[in-house]
Structure formats: C-alpha cells, structure tokens
Design an enzyme around this catalytic site. Structure first.
Site, PDB file in Angstrom:
ATOM      1  N   CYS A 123       0.952  -1.043   0.212  1.00  0.00           N
ATOM      2  CA  CYS A 123       0.106  -0.156   0.282  1.00  0.00           C
ATOM      3  C   CYS A 123       1.003   1.158   0.102  1.00  0.00           C
ATOM      4  O   CYS A 123       1.500   1.632  -1.067  1.00  0.00           O
ATOM      5  CB  CYS A 123      -0.990   0.071   1.285  1.00  0.00           C
ATOM      6  SG  CYS A 123      -2.400   1.152   0.931  1.00  0.00           S
ATOM      7  N   HIS A 170      -3.941  -4.970  -0.073  1.00  0.00           N
ATOM      8  CA  HIS A 170      -3.315  -5.588   1.217  1.00  0.00           C
ATOM      9  C   HIS A 170      -3.412  -7.008   1.209  1.00  0.00           C
ATOM     10  O   HIS A 170      -4.431  -7.741   1.934  1.00  0.00           O
ATOM     11  CB  HIS A 170      -4.183  -4.918   2.131  1.00  0.00           C
ATOM     12  CG  HIS A 170      -3.901  -3.579   2.638  1.00  0.00           C
ATOM     13  ND1 HIS A 170      -2.780  -3.168   3.445  1.00  0.00           N
ATOM     14  CD2 HIS A 170      -4.616  -2.345   2.208  1.00  0.00           C
ATOM     15  CE1 HIS A 170      -2.843  -2.054   3.441  1.00  0.00           C
ATOM     16  NE2 HIS A 170      -3.895  -1.311   2.926  1.00  0.00           N
ATOM     17  N   GLU A 203      -1.388  -8.901   2.807  1.00  0.00           N
ATOM     18  CA  GLU A 203      -1.130  -9.279   4.326  1.00  0.00           C
ATOM     19  C   GLU A 203      -2.445  -9.220   5.188  1.00  0.00           C
ATOM     20  O   GLU A 203      -2.586  -9.843   6.224  1.00  0.00           O
ATOM     21  CB  GLU A 203      -0.196  -8.271   4.856  1.00  0.00           C
ATOM     22  CG  GLU A 203      -0.627  -7.026   5.584  1.00  0.00           C
ATOM     23  CD  GLU A 203      -1.223  -6.004   4.564  1.00  0.00           C
ATOM     24  OE1 GLU A 203      -1.345  -4.871   5.175  1.00  0.00           O
ATOM     25  OE2 GLU A 203      -1.700  -6.219   3.269  1.00  0.00           O
TER      26      GLU A 203
END
Length: 232
Positions: free
Chosen positions: A88, A176, A178
């Site tokens: 990001c 994102h 993650e």
C-alpha cells in the site's frame, strides 16, 4: 535471516507476511520511524526489508521527515540485491524511490476487490502460481505511475498498477494481501470511526463480503507472502 520491518502507522501489522516469515524462522527488526525509531544507515545488517502501509500519502515529507532517508535505504537494499516488499503506502514509496510519479487521490478502493494478473506475472516467481483473477482486500485513495524499469504484474478497474517488480526481488503491492480475515475484522474495529465517515454501510456489509471473498483472498495472500519470503 534478518528482516527489517518499517511500520509507518499505528495498527498496521505484518499479518500473513508475518506468518510466512515465522515459518522461515526470520529474525524481525521492527522500526517505527514515525514514532522516532532510527532507520538503519544501509542494508548491510539485513537480508530483506518490508515497508507497511499507512493513512498518509507518499509525498508527505513535511509530516514524515524520515521518508527521504527511507527512499535512500530502499535504493541500497536494491543495489545489494536484497529483497524489498512495499505494501500500500509502502508500494507507493517504492514507486517514488525509483522515479515513479505519485498520484494523490482519484483511486479509492475499500473492501475486497478483484485484481487481475498481467501476462508478465505468469512467469513471476511471486505471482506466477496464482489464479488470473482473485479477490483481495484494498484500502487506498492514491496510486502511482510505474518507474521506467518496473515490470507491471497486476491491476484492477480502479487502479491500473496494483503490483510491480523492479529487478530480481523488489516488489510493490498496492493491495493488502497481508490482511487476512482476522486482520480486516481488527481494522474494522480499530478504525471504525474513520471507516464510518467514508463507508457508513461497512458494518452491515462486512460479514457478507467476508463470506463471499475472505477464503479466496486469504489463500492468495498467504501464497504471495510465502513466495516473496522465498526470494530472500
């Protein structure tokens, strides 16, 4: 394996990247320069670097005066052929590091959205095993133009540049990956007032969107995390 983790904002963790690093037995060196932690002078003491996201934009040097030093550090990691991962805001900083133009605003995405791989991604060591299209969690307003030497790997309808690679193992991911379902639920609580201002129906949508997209997004995200860790 010693990995530098640069956190740029409160309540932004490693999520699935942390899980993959733990599987690999990595030693993490967490720095919070926005809270005054010093950055290393160069890449010598680390095998890789992760730059996490944040609510600020990638040109906010006045409020985050460590940004220029972080860009120089990123260049040194790349010059030493050490793996870099920007997520990001981190991806926007990686783009800026290598001459990409940052574009503030105009590319808002929030929630799970579909991203599509480019033909170059099919032979990429991090993304090559993923489906052509998959849902993944997004939370951003800004975007960027790719640096001249970047390989574009993924895009979406809103943000053309969702993933890219520079050299062997410097990666930027706008999305994102993650953020698995537990992390999204945590963000939905931790950032509830901020989210409600922009997306007042999110509380009502969350469970349904998670049921539709969460499992596939989590699987894609963990696959990306493990594949990137394998580049270190």
């Amino acid at each position: 394996m010693r990995v530098l983790v640069v956190q740029n904002y409160d309540n932004t963790g490693l999520g699935q990247v942390g899980a993959a690093l733990a599987e690999a037995g990595a030693d993490l060196d967490l720095r919070r320069p926005y809270k005054g932690d010093p950055l290393p002078e160069d890449a010598t003491g680390h095998n890789a670097m992760v730059m996490l996201g944040g609510g600020q934009n990638a040109l906010a040097d006045d409020d985050y005066p460590y940004f220029p030093a972080l860009l120089e550090l990123t260049r040194d990691f790349a010059a030493k052929d050490r793996s870099v991962l920007g997520i990001c805001l981190g991806s926007q900083l990686v783009a800026r590091t290598f001459g990409g133009e940052n574009k503030i605003g105009g590319a808002s995405e929030f929630g799970w959205h579909k991203v599509s791989l480019t033909p170059d991604a099919r032979t990429d060591p991090v993304l090559g095993a993923l489906p052509q299209d998959f849902p993944i969690f997004e939370w951003h307003d800004d975007t960027f133009a790719l640096p001249e030497n970047a390989v574009r790997l993924a895009g979406s309808e809103i943000a053309e540049n969702q993933a890219f690679r520079i050299g062997r193992a410097v990666y930027g991911f706008q999305f994102h990956f993650e953020a698995d379902r537990p992390m999204v639920k945590d963000w939905s609580t931790s950032f509830a007032p901020l989210i409600a201002e922009r997306h007042p129906d999110w509380h009502d949508r969350l469970d349904g969107e998670m049921a539709r997209n969460g499992a596939d997004a989590d699987a894609a995200g963990l696959a990306i995390a493990r594949a990137w860790v394998a580049t270190i």
